[in-house]
Scaffold this motif. Structure first.
Motif, PDB file in Angstrom:
ATOM      1  N   GLY A  95       2.228 -17.744 -53.171  1.00 46.67           N
ATOM      2  CA  GLY A  95       3.428 -18.440 -53.606  1.00 46.67           C
ATOM      3  C   GLY A  95       4.118 -19.243 -52.524  1.00 46.67           C
ATOM      4  N   GLU A  96       3.677 -19.074 -51.277  1.00 48.56           N
ATOM      5  CA  GLU A  96       4.315 -19.798 -50.167  1.00 48.56           C
ATOM      6  C   GLU A  96       3.365 -19.768 -48.980  1.00 48.56           C
ATOM      7  N   ILE A  97       3.433 -20.810 -48.170  1.00 44.92           N
ATOM      8  CA  ILE A  97       2.648 -20.902 -46.944  1.00 44.92           C
ATOM      9  C   ILE A  97       3.596 -21.084 -45.771  1.00 44.92           C
ATOM     10  N   HIS A  98       3.330 -20.368 -44.671  1.00 48.94           N
ATOM     11  CA  HIS A  98       4.092 -20.541 -43.436  1.00 48.94           C
ATOM     12  C   HIS A  98       3.238 -21.241 -42.393  1.00 48.94           C
ATOM     13  N   LEU A  99       3.856 -22.180 -41.696  1.00 48.25           N
ATOM     14  CA  LEU A  99       3.263 -22.824 -40.531  1.00 48.25           C
ATOM     15  C   LEU A  99       4.189 -22.594 -39.345  1.00 48.25           C
ATOM     16  N   ALA A 100       3.629 -22.154 -38.234  1.00 50.65           N
ATOM     17  CA  ALA A 100       4.442 -21.857 -37.059  1.00 50.65           C
ATOM     18  C   ALA A 100       3.617 -22.097 -35.801  1.00 50.65           C
ATOM     19  N   GLY A 101       4.247 -21.896 -34.641  1.00 53.34           N
ATOM     20  CA  GLY A 101       3.576 -22.069 -33.363  1.00 53.34           C
ATOM     21  C   GLY A 101       3.412 -20.751 -32.636  1.00 53.34           C
ATOM     22  N   PHE A 102       2.506 -20.734 -31.668  1.00 50.62           N
ATOM     23  CA  PHE A 102       2.251 -19.526 -30.884  1.00 50.62           C
ATOM     24  C   PHE A 102       2.360 -19.853 -29.396  1.00 50.62           C
ATOM     25  N   SER A 103       2.381 -18.800 -28.590  1.00 48.96           N
ATOM     26  CA  SER A 103       2.313 -18.928 -27.135  1.00 48.96           C
ATOM     27  C   SER A 103       1.010 -18.301 -26.658  1.00 48.96           C
ATOM     28  N   GLU A 104       0.550 -18.695 -25.462  1.00 50.17           N
ATOM     29  CA  GLU A 104      -0.689 -18.163 -24.910  1.00 50.17           C
ATOM     30  C   GLU A 104      -0.416 -17.499 -23.571  1.00 50.17           C
ATOM     31  N   THR A 105      -0.927 -16.298 -23.386  1.00 51.34           N
ATOM     32  CA  THR A 105      -0.760 -15.569 -22.133  1.00 51.34           C
ATOM     33  C   THR A 105      -1.770 -16.074 -21.097  1.00 51.34           C
ATOM     34  N   ASP A 106      -1.570 -15.661 -19.860  1.00 50.01           N
ATOM     35  CA  ASP A 106      -2.460 -16.094 -18.784  1.00 50.01           C
ATOM     36  C   ASP A 106      -3.903 -15.648 -19.004  1.00 50.01           C
ATOM     37  N   ASP A 107      -4.083 -14.524 -19.705  1.00 49.78           N
ATOM     38  CA  ASP A 107      -5.437 -14.035 -19.942  1.00 49.78           C
ATOM     39  C   ASP A 107      -5.996 -14.459 -21.301  1.00 49.78           C
ATOM     40  N   TRP A 121      -4.646 -14.485 -24.513  1.00 54.34           N
ATOM     41  CA  TRP A 121      -4.193 -13.930 -25.793  1.00 54.34           C
ATOM     42  C   TRP A 121      -3.143 -14.856 -26.406  1.00 54.34           C
ATOM     43  N   LEU A 122      -3.226 -15.014 -27.708  1.00 52.49           N
ATOM     44  CA  LEU A 122      -2.227 -15.786 -28.443  1.00 52.49           C
ATOM     45  C   LEU A 122      -1.163 -14.845 -28.973  1.00 52.49           C
ATOM     46  N   ILE A 123       0.097 -15.220 -28.793  1.00 50.13           N
ATOM     47  CA  ILE A 123       1.226 -14.396 -29.233  1.00 50.13           C
ATOM     48  C   ILE A 123       2.026 -15.182 -30.260  1.00 50.13           C
ATOM     49  N   ASP A 124       2.247 -14.561 -31.380  1.00 52.27           N
ATOM     50  CA  ASP A 124       2.978 -15.203 -32.491  1.00 52.27           C
ATOM     51  C   ASP A 124       4.470 -15.207 -32.176  1.00 52.27           C
ATOM     52  N   THR A 125       4.902 -16.206 -31.419  1.00 50.21           N
ATOM     53  CA  THR A 125       6.298 -16.256 -30.968  1.00 50.21           C
ATOM     54  C   THR A 125       7.194 -17.121 -31.843  1.00 50.21           C
ATOM     55  N   HIS A 126       6.596 -17.992 -32.658  1.00 46.78           N
ATOM     56  CA  HIS A 126       7.404 -18.959 -33.419  1.00 46.78           C
ATOM     57  C   HIS A 126       8.303 -19.743 -32.474  1.00 46.78           C
ATOM     58  N   GLY A 127       7.793 -20.006 -31.273  1.00 38.64           N
ATOM     59  CA  GLY A 127       8.622 -20.646 -30.256  1.00 38.64           C
ATOM     60  C   GLY A 127       8.086 -21.962 -29.755  1.00 38.64           C
ATOM     61  N   SER A 128       7.149 -22.566 -30.482  1.00 37.26           N
ATOM     62  CA  SER A 128       6.587 -23.845 -30.056  1.00 37.26           C
ATOM     63  C   SER A 128       6.169 -24.643 -31.282  1.00 37.26           C
ATOM     64  N   GLN A 129       5.742 -25.862 -31.042  1.00 38.35           N
ATOM     65  CA  GLN A 129       5.283 -26.687 -32.145  1.00 38.35           C
ATOM     66  C   GLN A 129       3.995 -26.118 -32.741  1.00 38.35           C
ATOM     67  N   ILE A 130       3.735 -26.465 -33.970  1.00 39.95           N
ATOM     68  CA  ILE A 130       2.527 -26.017 -34.661  1.00 39.95           C
ATOM     69  C   ILE A 130       1.313 -26.617 -33.954  1.00 39.95           C
ATOM     70  N   SER A 131       0.306 -25.780 -33.702  1.00 36.99           N
ATOM     71  CA  SER A 131      -0.878 -26.237 -32.968  1.00 36.99           C
ATOM     72  C   SER A 131      -1.779 -27.066 -33.873  1.00 36.99           C
ATOM     73  N   GLU A 132      -2.602 -27.902 -33.263  1.00 33.41           N
ATOM     74  CA  GLU A 132      -3.504 -28.750 -34.035  1.00 33.41           C
ATOM     75  C   GLU A 132      -4.502 -27.942 -34.855  1.00 33.41           C
ATOM     76  N   PRO A 133      -5.074 -26.820 -34.328  1.00 35.51           N
ATOM     77  CA  PRO A 133      -5.980 -26.036 -35.186  1.00 35.51           C
ATOM     78  C   PRO A 133      -5.305 -25.515 -36.458  1.00 35.51           C
ATOM     79  N   VAL A 134      -4.029 -25.141 -36.360  1.00 34.72           N
ATOM     80  CA  VAL A 134      -3.302 -24.674 -37.540  1.00 34.72           C
ATOM     81  C   VAL A 134      -3.064 -25.829 -38.502  1.00 34.72           C
ATOM     82  N   TRP A 135      -2.740 -27.013 -37.967  1.00 37.23           N
ATOM     83  CA  TRP A 135      -2.606 -28.195 -38.834  1.00 37.23           C
ATOM     84  C   TRP A 135      -3.923 -28.476 -39.558  1.00 37.23           C
ATOM     85  N   GLN A 136      -5.042 -28.363 -38.830  1.00 38.86           N
ATOM     86  CA  GLN A 136      -6.343 -28.628 -39.448  1.00 38.86           C
ATOM     87  C   GLN A 136      -6.630 -27.646 -40.583  1.00 38.86           C
TER      88      GLN A 136
END
Length: 285
Positions: free
Chosen positions: A201-213, A215-230
């Motif tokens: 019933g609904e779709i969410h699009l958000a951005g993530f952060s990446e750690t030094d090693d 890992w992707l962290i679901d922070t909702h603190g950045s623009q939506i990444s191109e892979p998610v747009w794709q």
């Protein structure tokens, strides 16, 4: 038959943008509200009524603890029910996770094992919520950073079974699914193929952060990444009528910048939109 009325791309309503939205009335199809932030304060409710005069709303929560074992919080449920009656949101959604145990609140969305026992427990809790609200809710897939060895089915199989058992809908967070693929090696295409898309019933699009090693962290603190747009573009080819939300919680940009992402999502929807909207989620309860 209860059918939501949301279409197109909305944004999350955040406190720093409240006055500008009330004042300028930007052209946004709908707004999603973190309803937990509005249940306690009278001033917040007054402002939300002003917003409601011009925009359809969706309620999104983090406090139901659907995946927990503590009894559901009756006080919170009653407040939520009153708010649903008062503001008549088109959709009400929550996360498939647990957030508290033995009265201790973790302030995080913690994943659950995908077992038959958990399925029965959560289905009973969803039924309690839907009975009180007299409507179906949507459950959202969450970002995860571990595998439970106890799991007996995949995440998608678990969500599909919950939707079938309870009549609840699904809130598909594409960013969360992408984070899980990159961190845990879960095939996102298989995940999407196993979901009953008619119940989304609904779709969410958000951005993530990446750690030094890495890992992707679901922070909702950045623009939506191109892979998610794709991924969203691919999904829209077959399901352009599902309402989509631009979700941003941290490093909140200006309303103008947020609306630029909303416009990008809307262009994708418009590219594939058809007169046939038979894939719009409808649920009977």
């Amino acid at each position: 038959m209860w059918t939501h009325t949301l279409t197109d791309a909305g944004i999350g309503l955040r406190s720093p943008h409240l006055q500008a939205i009330i004042r300028d009335k930007p052209d946004i199809p709908w707004l999603e509200v973190h309803i937990c932030n509005f249940l306690g304060g009278g001033l917040n409710r007054i402002l939300l009524h002003k917003i409601r005069e011009n925009y359809p709303l969706s309620f999104h929560g983090v406090n139901l603890n659907l995946g927990g074992v503590d009894p559901l919080d009756k006080g919170y449920l009653q407040k939520l029910s009153q708010a649903v009656d008062e503001f008549q949101p088109a959709l009400v959604s929550e996360h498939l996770c647990f957030t508290s145990l033995q009265g201790h609140h973790f302030h995080d969305l913690l994943p659950i094992p995908y077992t038959a026992t958990a399925l029965q427990l959560i289905a009973e809790r969803i039924d309690q919520v839907q009975t009180l609200l007299a409507r179906p809710i949507l459950i959202e897939n969450v970002s995860r950073y571990i595998h439970y060895s106890e799991s007996e089915m995949s995440e998608a199989e678990f969500i599909a079974a919950l939707s079938k058992e309870t009549g609840c809908g699904i809130l598909l967070d594409i960013n969360n699914a992408y984070v899980n693929q990159q961190n845990l090696g879960i095939d996102i295409n298989e995940f999407l193929n196993r979901l009953p898309m008619a119940n989304v019933g609904e779709i969410h699009l958000a951005g993530f952060s990446e750690t030094d090693d890495g890992w992707l962290i679901d922070t909702h603190g950045s623009q939506i990444s191109e892979p998610v747009w794709q991924l969203y573009r691919q999904l829209c080819k077959n399901y352009p009528a599902i309402p989509c939300l631009i979700e941003r919680d941290n490093n909140l940009p200006s309303l103008t910048e947020l609306l630029q992402e909303q416009a990008q999502a809307q262009r994708i929807i418009n590219q594939y939109k058809r007169k046939d909207t038979s894939n719009v989620y409808a649920a009977r309860y």
